[in-house]
Design a protein around this motif. Structure first.
Motif, PDB file in Angstrom:
ATOM      1  N   CYS A  12       1.229  11.333  -1.991  1.00  0.00           N
ATOM      2  CA  CYS A  12       0.661  10.088  -2.537  1.00  0.00           C
ATOM      3  C   CYS A  12       1.365   9.668  -3.827  1.00  0.00           C
ATOM      4  O   CYS A  12       1.702   8.504  -4.004  1.00  0.00           O
ATOM      5  N   HIS A  13       1.556  10.623  -4.731  1.00  0.00           N
ATOM      6  CA  HIS A  13       2.089  10.293  -6.052  1.00  0.00           C
ATOM      7  C   HIS A  13       3.616  10.213  -6.088  1.00  0.00           C
ATOM      8  O   HIS A  13       4.172   9.788  -7.091  1.00  0.00           O
ATOM      9  N   GLY A  14       4.284  10.616  -5.024  1.00  0.00           N
ATOM     10  CA  GLY A  14       5.739  10.566  -4.972  1.00  0.00           C
ATOM     11  C   GLY A  14       6.384  11.817  -5.515  1.00  0.00           C
ATOM     12  O   GLY A  14       5.809  12.521  -6.340  1.00  0.00           O
TER      13      GLY A  14
ATOM     14  N   GLY B 249       4.111   7.391  -8.299  1.00  0.00           N
ATOM     15  CA  GLY B 249       3.095   6.705  -7.516  1.00  0.00           C
ATOM     16  C   GLY B 249       3.646   6.029  -6.277  1.00  0.00           C
ATOM     17  O   GLY B 249       3.042   5.088  -5.763  1.00  0.00           O
ATOM     18  N   ASN B 250       4.772   6.502  -5.803  1.00  0.00           N
ATOM     19  CA  ASN B 250       5.435   5.870  -4.660  1.00  0.00           C
ATOM     20  C   ASN B 250       5.620   6.829  -3.488  1.00  0.00           C
ATOM     21  O   ASN B 250       6.628   6.805  -2.805  1.00  0.00           O
ATOM     22  N   GLY B 251       4.614   7.645  -3.235  1.00  0.00           N
ATOM     23  CA  GLY B 251       4.695   8.602  -2.140  1.00  0.00           C
ATOM     24  C   GLY B 251       4.638   7.927  -0.782  1.00  0.00           C
ATOM     25  O   GLY B 251       4.256   6.751  -0.671  1.00  0.00           O
ATOM     26  N   PRO B 252       4.999   8.652   0.264  1.00  0.00           N
ATOM     27  CA  PRO B 252       5.056   8.062   1.600  1.00  0.00           C
ATOM     28  C   PRO B 252       3.706   7.583   2.142  1.00  0.00           C
ATOM     29  O   PRO B 252       3.672   6.745   3.031  1.00  0.00           O
ATOM     30  N   LEU B 253       2.613   8.057   1.603  1.00  0.00           N
ATOM     31  CA  LEU B 253       1.307   7.614   2.090  1.00  0.00           C
ATOM     32  C   LEU B 253       0.739   6.410   1.344  1.00  0.00           C
ATOM     33  O   LEU B 253      -0.322   5.909   1.707  1.00  0.00           O
ATOM     34  N   THR B 254       1.429   5.922   0.337  1.00  0.00           N
ATOM     35  CA  THR B 254       0.870   4.830  -0.465  1.00  0.00           C
ATOM     36  C   THR B 254       0.641   3.563   0.351  1.00  0.00           C
ATOM     37  O   THR B 254      -0.267   2.795   0.040  1.00  0.00           O
ATOM     38  N   ASP B 255       1.429   3.346   1.386  1.00  0.00           N
ATOM     39  CA  ASP B 255       1.231   2.164   2.230  1.00  0.00           C
ATOM     40  C   ASP B 255      -0.095   2.207   2.976  1.00  0.00           C
ATOM     41  O   ASP B 255      -0.618   1.166   3.369  1.00  0.00           O
ATOM     42  N   LEU B 256      -0.640   3.389   3.159  1.00  0.00           N
ATOM     43  CA  LEU B 256      -1.888   3.537   3.891  1.00  0.00           C
ATOM     44  C   LEU B 256      -3.124   3.517   2.996  1.00  0.00           C
ATOM     45  O   LEU B 256      -4.241   3.468   3.501  1.00  0.00           O
TER      46      LEU B 256
ATOM     47  N   THR C  46      -5.771   2.122   0.047  1.00  0.00           N
ATOM     48  CA  THR C  46      -6.326   0.838  -0.374  1.00  0.00           C
ATOM     49  C   THR C  46      -6.366   0.700  -1.894  1.00  0.00           C
ATOM     50  O   THR C  46      -6.679  -0.367  -2.403  1.00  0.00           O
ATOM     51  N   THR C  47      -6.085   1.764  -2.615  1.00  0.00           N
ATOM     52  CA  THR C  47      -6.043   1.718  -4.074  1.00  0.00           C
ATOM     53  C   THR C  47      -4.637   2.054  -4.544  1.00  0.00           C
ATOM     54  O   THR C  47      -3.889   2.754  -3.867  1.00  0.00           O
ATOM     55  N   GLN C  48      -4.288   1.552  -5.708  1.00  0.00           N
ATOM     56  CA  GLN C  48      -2.962   1.811  -6.262  1.00  0.00           C
ATOM     57  C   GLN C  48      -2.895   3.241  -6.788  1.00  0.00           C
ATOM     58  O   GLN C  48      -3.811   3.707  -7.465  1.00  0.00           O
ATOM     59  N   VAL C  49      -1.816   3.916  -6.466  1.00  0.00           N
ATOM     60  CA  VAL C  49      -1.605   5.290  -6.922  1.00  0.00           C
ATOM     61  C   VAL C  49      -0.949   5.229  -8.299  1.00  0.00           C
ATOM     62  O   VAL C  49       0.068   4.559  -8.471  1.00  0.00           O
ATOM     63  N   PRO C  50      -1.504   5.920  -9.280  1.00  0.00           N
ATOM     64  CA  PRO C  50      -0.948   5.836 -10.632  1.00  0.00           C
ATOM     65  C   PRO C  50       0.407   6.525 -10.772  1.00  0.00           C
ATOM     66  O   PRO C  50       0.706   7.484 -10.069  1.00  0.00           O
TER      67      PRO C  50
END
Length: 134
Positions: free
Chosen positions: A40-42, A47-54, A56-60
């Motif tokens: 999630c966090h990259g 905050g640009n991990g592969p699951l961020t597209d899925l 609904t909240t922005q990952v810090p």
């Protein structure tokens, strides 16, 4: 007698602290982060991990924690987020989302050993996050 016991207890505590400490191991923290947080966090914590597209909240962006706190790493706040004391809603409940992750594989058969091992993992992860601050 009391002085001898106190001296022995102090010596044991110093011996434990002088050895390679699990609680202060940023390398262990990096391994934990890579395995459980980077999705999630990259990989770099931005905050640009592969699951961020899925999500609904922005990952810090975890590399900016100090920048958002007058250039001081908010160690205690970070620990509270990791161990679930903040109840961060983005994770659907307390962190870590993996439940008992940090209490598994404890090297001790005692309840206190489990607690110390768990706290060591949380602290190692927090130390690693401190190292990636920009």
């Amino acid at each position: 007698m009391f002085r001898r016991i106190s001296t022995m207890a102090m010596g044991a505590a110093l011996a434990v602290m002088a050895g390679p400490g699990l609680a202060q191991d940023a390398d262990l923290g990096e391994a934990i982060y890579t395995q459980y947080c980077a999705t999630c966090h990259g990989a770099g914590g931005q905050g640009n991990g592969p699951l961020t597209d899925l999500l609904t909240t922005q990952v810090p962006d975890l590399t900016q924690l100090s920048a958002g706190n007058d250039n001081v790493f908010p160690m205690l706040q970070v620990i509270h987020v990791i161990d679930g004391r903040t109840g961060l809603r983005a994770h659907g409940g307390p962190m870590p989302v993996y439940g008992a992750l940090f209490s598994e594989e404890s090297p001790s058969d005692t309840k206190y050993g489990d607690v110390l091992f768990t706290r060591g993992k949380v602290l190692s992860l927090a130390y690693y996050l401190e190292t990636i601050q920009q």
